[in-house]
Design a protein around this motif. Structure first.
Motif, short mmCIF file in Angstrom:
data_model
loop_
_atom_site.label_atom_id
_atom_site.label_comp_id
_atom_site.label_asym_id
_atom_site.label_seq_id
_atom_site.Cartn_x
_atom_site.Cartn_y
_atom_site.Cartn_z
N ILE A 1 -4.79 -8.75 -15.41
CA ILE A 1 -4.44 -7.41 -13.92
C ILE A 1 -4.46 -6.65 -14.39
O ILE A 1 -3.38 -6.03 -14.36
CB ILE A 1 -2.98 -8.61 -13.71
CG1 ILE A 1 -3.49 -9.96 -13.61
CG2 ILE A 1 -2.57 -8.13 -11.54
CD1 ILE A 1 -2.30 -11.36 -13.43
N PRO A 2 -5.39 -6.12 -12.67
CA PRO A 2 -4.53 -4.68 -12.22
C PRO A 2 -3.12 -4.07 -12.37
O PRO A 2 -3.26 -4.87 -11.78
CB PRO A 2 -5.99 -4.34 -11.61
CG PRO A 2 -6.70 -4.96 -11.93
CD PRO A 2 -6.35 -6.34 -11.94
N ASP A 3 -3.08 -3.04 -12.53
CA ASP A 3 -1.63 -2.51 -12.34
C ASP A 3 -1.30 -2.09 -10.68
O ASP A 3 -0.06 -2.87 -10.61
CB ASP A 3 -1.19 -1.07 -13.14
CG ASP A 3 -1.04 -1.03 -14.52
OD1 ASP A 3 -1.49 -2.63 -14.86
OD2 ASP A 3 -1.70 -0.02 -14.98
N ASP A 4 -2.02 -2.06 -9.86
CA ASP A 4 -1.72 -2.10 -8.71
C ASP A 4 -1.73 -3.10 -8.10
O ASP A 4 -0.45 -3.63 -7.12
CB ASP A 4 -3.40 -1.21 -7.91
CG ASP A 4 -4.01 -2.07 -7.65
OD1 ASP A 4 -4.84 -2.39 -9.14
OD2 ASP A 4 -4.80 -1.42 -7.14
N ILE A 5 -2.46 -4.70 -8.30
CA ILE A 5 -2.21 -5.89 -8.00
C ILE A 5 -1.03 -6.17 -8.67
O ILE A 5 -0.34 -6.74 -7.92
CB ILE A 5 -2.94 -6.53 -8.16
CG1 ILE A 5 -4.58 -5.77 -7.19
CG2 ILE A 5 -2.88 -8.39 -8.04
CD1 ILE A 5 -5.90 -6.62 -7.93
N ARG A 6 -0.81 -5.83 -10.06
CA ARG A 6 0.68 -6.78 -10.43
C ARG A 6 2.17 -6.56 -9.99
O ARG A 6 2.97 -6.86 -9.62
CB ARG A 6 0.63 -6.34 -12.20
CG ARG A 6 1.48 -6.55 -12.95
CD ARG A 6 1.90 -6.26 -14.63
NE ARG A 6 0.28 -6.77 -14.65
CZ ARG A 6 0.68 -7.74 -15.82
NH1 ARG A 6 1.35 -8.90 -15.42
NH2 ARG A 6 -0.58 -8.08 -15.91
#
Lengths: 134, 134, 134, 134
Positions: free
Chosen positions: D125-130
């Protein structure tokens, strides 16, 4: 018979509504099943790869008349016929019968389209497909 | 405006198909949502207790024309109007628009029926309902 | 084999979504088709007349694990087995395979209920049904 | 509250079955509506363009428990919460209530995937979404 396709289909529980009958919208789902079965019987799919994109048949118009209700686990016999073939469109008619009694009759007109990048562009029906339809 | 009902509805993921658009059969489900909203706005239900049974409006005919595809999460505005009121039937017309652009237009004719013991029997539209429809 | 039911089912166009695969919610509709097929194979319906009302099996719990996507016109083989029979409930397991590859596995627990006047009341599974299940 | 989303939804006629209640499979469609509403509230879609393909969240597992039936035109309140965030997956829980009474509770686990050429490949999961999820 060319230009004809038959199938049998049973009314599923989820397809009924609280009035105890096959919901009127589901006849359209069944019509599409008959159409896809017809395309398969010609060796085609309702969606086919074509010149780098896909060819498909989005509907321009659909209609249905209902003569008698169908109920859970009824087995209906569907008969699809090719009602008309135009320059860029094909119209199917589907009769729904139960033990010979006519339950409903639907029509659907699809337009021959190239899909690419999420857009539809209408096109002439290719000759090889046209010859199979008529 | 009497004899009119408006609602807004968003295209859900499950309502799309592999062509990436709102499946043509789902317009009929949306038309029914507009009809039920209309009946509610009159203080009625599409199914109402009536003289020991229930009154409902099974469809005799439905149809839809499609002018442009609708896509996931599009918000469509539906406008339902009463197109005709007969002795025993009512016909609704529903327009589907997205930002003013016409996407589709459907019609549906329901017959006023008494349901009892799982059977439908058509009946004259009661005067109190007729007066609300017109 | 007692307590088992098999069926084959093709992915329909309307059952796909814009990701091009069988929508996850439709596996539950297919599970119910297998359950109803199983009841039919026992000479029963999922809804049966019973002591003036109807007996049915509303779900208490359902679940599904998904191992690989299924696509338009894929033919899946479903195998239903009776996983558990309780005092008042039955649990089915359904495996979905395509050419032997496991696509999904679902479970559903239904509670034996008498429906009357629109209400559900749980009851012991009648002995004649229990003996068919085990 | 972060990691939470609420919506209200009315039971539609087509969503009922002959037992007169919201069909058990439709709870999964509603869960997805809540998930998509949650993604929208974060400024995202359940399907997003990503590095030349699309990122989406195909389900690995779903489940639902049913506590009481819901009926035509009932208005249910759905509350979605983020139940768990893994390296590559997110689990949502959705509660269904009617006037405070708990009707059902569902869970769904989606896997962060890149879709390209019709195939799914799981990814972190990309960090900005996480950071939006937790």
């Amino acid at each position: 018979m060319p230009g004809e396709f038959r199938m049998t289909r049973r009314v599923q529980f989820v397809e009924t509504d609280l009035a105890g009958v096959l919901h009127f919208s589901n006849y359209y789902r069944w019509m599409e099943e008959a159409e896809c079965g017809f395309w398969r019987s010609l060796g085609l799919k309702v969606v086919n790869p074509h010149e780098g994109g896909h060819m498909s048949w989005p509907r321009a118009a659909t209609s249905c008349e209902y003569f008698a209700p169908a109920r859970f686990e009824d087995e209906l016999e569907l008969t699809l016929t090719v009602a008309a073939v135009g320059e860029r469109s094909v119209t199917f008619e589907v009769e729904f019968r139960r033990d010979g009694e006519r339950i409903a009759r639907g029509r659907s007109t699809g337009v021959c389209c190239i899909m690419s990048d999420g857009a539809f562009r209408s096109t002439r029906i290719p000759d090889d497909i046209r010859s199979k339809l008529t």
